[in-house]
Design an enzyme around this catalytic site. Structure first.
Site, PDB file in Angstrom:
ATOM      1  N   CYS A  71       0.976  -1.259  -0.035  1.00 56.03           N
ATOM      2  CA  CYS A  71       0.038   0.018  -0.249  1.00 56.03           C
ATOM      3  C   CYS A  71       0.663   1.290   0.130  1.00 56.03           C
ATOM      4  O   CYS A  71       1.631   1.257   0.686  1.00 56.03           O
ATOM      5  CB  CYS A  71      -0.754  -0.075   1.210  1.00 56.03           C
ATOM      6  SG  CYS A  71      -1.761   1.553   1.380  1.00 56.03           S
ATOM      7  N   GLN A 235     -11.485  18.470   7.392  1.00 57.97           N
ATOM      8  CA  GLN A 235     -10.368  17.634   7.861  1.00 57.97           C
ATOM      9  C   GLN A 235     -10.496  16.199   8.336  1.00 57.97           C
ATOM     10  O   GLN A 235     -11.251  15.836   9.272  1.00 57.97           O
ATOM     11  CB  GLN A 235      -9.611  18.550   9.034  1.00 57.97           C
ATOM     12  CG  GLN A 235      -9.247  19.801   8.443  1.00 57.97           C
ATOM     13  CD  GLN A 235      -8.151  19.856   7.651  1.00 57.97           C
ATOM     14  OE1 GLN A 235      -7.475  19.064   7.525  1.00 57.97           O
ATOM     15  NE2 GLN A 235      -7.714  21.176   7.033  1.00 57.97           N
ATOM     16  N   GLU A 288     -15.496  31.136  -1.578  1.00 51.37           N
ATOM     17  CA  GLU A 288     -15.552  29.444  -1.875  1.00 51.37           C
ATOM     18  C   GLU A 288     -15.986  29.392  -3.369  1.00 51.37           C
ATOM     19  O   GLU A 288     -17.080  30.069  -3.771  1.00 51.37           O
ATOM     20  CB  GLU A 288     -16.158  28.783  -0.694  1.00 51.37           C
ATOM     21  CG  GLU A 288     -16.366  27.031  -1.093  1.00 51.37           C
ATOM     22  CD  GLU A 288     -14.987  26.514  -1.151  1.00 51.37           C
ATOM     23  OE1 GLU A 288     -14.924  25.816  -2.342  1.00 51.37           O
ATOM     24  OE2 GLU A 288     -13.916  26.642  -0.514  1.00 51.37           O
ATOM     25  N   CYS A 360      -1.215  22.994   3.264  1.00 53.39           N
ATOM     26  CA  CYS A 360      -1.058  21.596   3.345  1.00 53.39           C
ATOM     27  C   CYS A 360       0.164  20.888   2.499  1.00 53.39           C
ATOM     28  O   CYS A 360       0.321  19.851   2.490  1.00 53.39           O
ATOM     29  CB  CYS A 360      -2.383  21.053   3.018  1.00 53.39           C
ATOM     30  SG  CYS A 360      -2.974  21.130   1.343  1.00 53.39           S
TER      31      CYS A 360
END
Length: 405
Positions: A71, A235, A288, A360
């Site tokens: 994986c 999140q 947004e 991030c």
């Protein structure tokens, strides 16, 4: 080969006869036998398949699928948890130097570290998307591949997700299976095929565990309840939302009456937190672009009449003056590609007193740092958080301040 420093992407760097090799499943200082997996002009990729001299930070991966050829979801299961924080700190420093143009002294002044979140390195992921192979078996993808590795358990998944009847059964028509265990106690399983979401009944789970496309789940963060589609963005670490809100508010120190922008606002998490600090008479504008996020924000922020939700791409809203300065505070949480130079310049032009940047991806963040510093702004504070234990990913919250008068 002898392995050198860590590199972005969960690799370490090694060199063989002048050839740069990015090695997974290794640690700095180790002597390994590595199998080449990709050859490119100027560099190669490889997996460490035999450890001749091990680092003291090496541990046995808790998951049997975290191995070469297995994986690709966890990059760092072979690294002791404390050393994972050091690994990520080193990557952040390297990106700030190489891409951000900061000096070692400037980075030392920021005292960059990566902090662990509560709960430990396993059982934290509250949203897991399983891929389905041609035989109908659910699993996760190999590194840099579309090949599915069937598994019987994912150890970083939330315990509720680990117990769901998803793995070990056949999904003959599904392309993927999405699972959610929300902080509000909802459980959702959705099978996806040709863009269509199908309800999956979950035995021994409440009615909220049945999902049909746009069904909502409840999250709890920043002292509020949030409802959003099961497949919507939130999140994935249960402690992440509160951790990021606390960091942003601490760095910005909002004052009553100050105006604020929340860019790339999602469901409105930071907009609500800012509104709670600047007070009922101050203006907060959230931008947004995703229709799903806009709908969630308008639903979740309906009790805050001074918060305006603007449905637009951030760069478009700024360039076409859908939102205009001056503004006191800005918080932005862009996608992995970062904000980009145009957005940074337009934010600066609005003359805020402070900007909090939630990132991030250290590389994209570092490129934007360079744009800020070239405009005379400075990175005044930086915090790192391990929102994704066992993986290479790290979350950053930076505070940018304008030139001193």
């Amino acid at each position: 080969m002898t392995v050198d420093a860590v590199a972005p992407g969960g690799h370490c760097v090694a060199r063989v006869d002048g050839q740069v090799v990015f090695v997974r499943h290794a640690l700095p200082g180790e002597r390994v036998v590595a199998e080449v997996t990709e050859l490119h002009r100027g560099f190669a990729r490889a997996d460490a398949v035999e450890i001749i001299e091990a680092s003291p930070d090496r541990v046995t991966p808790p998951c049997p699928y975290a191995r070469p050829g297995g994986c690709g979801g966890c990059d760092l299961q072979h690294v002791a948890p404390a050393a994972q924080l050091g690994w990520k700190t080193a990557v952040v420093r390297e990106q700030l130097t190489r891409l951000g143009g900061l000096t070692d002294a400037e980075i030392d002044g920021l005292r960059v570290t990566v902090e662990a979140l509560p709960g430990g390195p396993l059982g934290w992921r509250s949203r897991v998307r399983y891929a389905v192979d041609a035989a109908g078996r659910a699993g996760l993808l190999k590194h840099r591949s579309h090949e599915v590795v069937p598994i019987d358990r994912c150890l970083i998944a939330h315990p509720v997700i680990q117990e769901l009847p998803v793995l070990g059964r056949s999904w003959p028509t599904a392309e993927a299976v999405e699972t959610v265990a929300s902080t509000g106690g909802d459980v959702a399983v959705t099978a996806l095929a040709d863009g269509v979401a199908t309800r999956i009944d979950v035995p021994s789970r409440p009615a909220s565990a049945q999902v049909d496309g746009p069904a909502l789940v409840r999250e709890v963060a920043a002292g509020r309840d949030w409802t959003l589609p099961a497949g919507g963005f939130w999140q994935v670490h249960p402690a992440a939302a509160d951790t990021l809100v606390d960091a942003v508010l601490d760095l910005l120190a909002p004052q009553p009456g100050e105006s604020a922008w929340d860019l790339y606002g999602g469901a409105g998490l930071f907009a609500a937190a800012l509104a709670g600090r600047v007070g009922p008479t101050a203006r907060v504008t959230m931008v947004e672009s995703a229709a799903e996020g806009v709908a969630a924000a308008r639903r979740n922020l309906a009790d805050l009449p001074r918060v305006e939700v603007v449905a637009a791409r951030v760069e478009t809203a700024l360039a076409r003056r859908r939102i205009t300065g001056p503004v006191d505070l800005v918080v932005l949480d862009p996608p992995r590609t970062g904000a980009g130079a145009a957005v940074v310049r337009d934010m600066i032009a609005a003359s805020p007193r402070a900007i909090a940047y939630v990132a991030c991806d250290p590389a994209a963040f570092a490129r934007d740092v360079r744009t800020f510093t070239r405009a005379g702004w400075r990175l005044a504070a930086l915090r790192g958080y391990d929102l994704f234990p066992m993986t290479q990913h790290v979350e950053l919250v930076g505070l940018f301040l304008p030139p001193a008068d």
